[in-house]
Design an enzyme around this catalytic site. Structure first.
Site, short mmCIF file in Angstrom:
data_model
loop_
_atom_site.label_atom_id
_atom_site.label_comp_id
_atom_site.label_asym_id
_atom_site.label_seq_id
_atom_site.Cartn_x
_atom_site.Cartn_y
_atom_site.Cartn_z
CE1 TYR A 160 65.38 28.50 78.65
CE2 TYR A 160 65.52 27.73 76.86
CZ TYR A 160 65.21 27.42 77.25
OH TYR A 160 63.71 26.67 78.13
CE LYS A 167 62.46 23.63 78.42
NZ LYS A 167 61.32 22.77 78.62
#
Ligand code: NAD
Length: 259
Positions: A160, A167
């Site tokens: 990720y 995020k």
């Protein structure tokens, strides 16, 4: 007066940003909004994306379908100007967009370039703040701002990478937005779904392994789909959720509680 416990969006007008095709999380949310009675405006990234977005928007009866690449100066502002002139107000918006350059996304976070980090933050996080800023004058009696995050913000999820810090910033932006706009009854929340096969997800290396791990680890042993996300999104923008703001809400079959 008792708040309604039924999700009805009749009479509400919403903007959906992030439909790439019928498999997008934004498309699942848009279907749920319309099923609950909302009227929508949607955006498409550019002319190349339009043939994939238009059929989705047409099926949903979107009243407006506008170009919006948040990197193009003035384009996001033009969307809100259209909303102001055609609708005069806005009840809710969904921000379901993210981007990171492949080279930076596929490398270590400590190696990412300043330009790649900046671009990922601009498209995936700052655009939410820009939308909140532009929506505020169109929500004189309140409204709801929604975005979409991922648990890679809080925990290190293999591959990720750069999107983790991005995020995390988005989730913080939600909390500050909820606090700053709360006195105007404008709410801000993020939905945090488990992994779902979409076009953006295909940019994450070994995404199929993430799906397998999710199905194995989540208490329900079921993968989330865009209808699951849509059901929560429709509730969150409804009057029934009028005291729910500043949250990052998982829709992940309970995966987040497992150590
Ligand atoms: P998707 O590819 O269907 O949607 C991503 C959207 O971002 C596309 O519509 C694309 O046009 C838009 N976008 C990218 N750059 C843009 C720009 N410069 N201006 C305007 N729009 C731009 O993928 P998705 O999975 O539905 O992604 C939606 C959101 O959900 C993203 O924020 C993503 O990080 C988040 N999310 C996805 C998953 C997952 O597993 N798919 C899980 C959690 C969170």
């Amino acid at each position: 007066m008792q708040p309604s416990v039924t999700t009805s969006l009749h009479g509400k007008r919403g903007l959906v940003v992030g439909i790439a095709n019928q498999s997008s999380i934004a498309a699942g949310c848009a279907r749920a909004f319309v099923a609950a009675g909302a009227t929508l405006a949607a955006t498409y990234l550019n002319d190349k994306a339009l043939p994939h977005v238009r059929p989705v928007a047409d099926t949903l009866g979107c009243e407006l379908l506008l170009p919006c690449d948040v990197r193009v100066p003035g384009q996001l502002e033009a969307v809100f100007e259209q909303l102001r002139s055609v609708w005069g107000r806005l009840d809710f918006l969904l921000h379901a967009i993210a981007f990171a350059p492949a080279d930076d996304l596929h490398g270590r976070v400590v190696d990412c370039s300043p330009a790649g980090f900046g671009l990922a933050m601009d498209v995936s996080c700052h655009s939410f703040l820009r939308m909140a800023h532009l929506a505020e004058p169109l929500m004189p009696t309140g409204g709801c701002l929604l975005t979409v995050s991922f648990y890679g913000s809080r925990r290190v999820v293999a591959n990720y990478n750069l999107m983790g810090p991005v995020k995390a910033a988005l989730e913080s932006a939600v909390r500050y937005t909820a606090t700053e706009l709360g006195p105007k009854q404008i709410r801000a929340n993020a939905i945090s779904p488990g992994p779902i096969s979409t076009r953006a997800a295909s940019g994450i290396a070994h995404f199929d392994e993430l799906l397998e791990a999710e199905a194995a680890e989540a208490p329900e042993h079921q993968l989330v789909d865009i209808e699951d996300v849509g059901a929560l999104a429709a509730f969150l923008v409804s009057d029934g959720a009028r005291r729910i703001t500043g949250n990052i809400i998982p829709v992940d079959g309970g995966q987040h509680v497992v150590a």
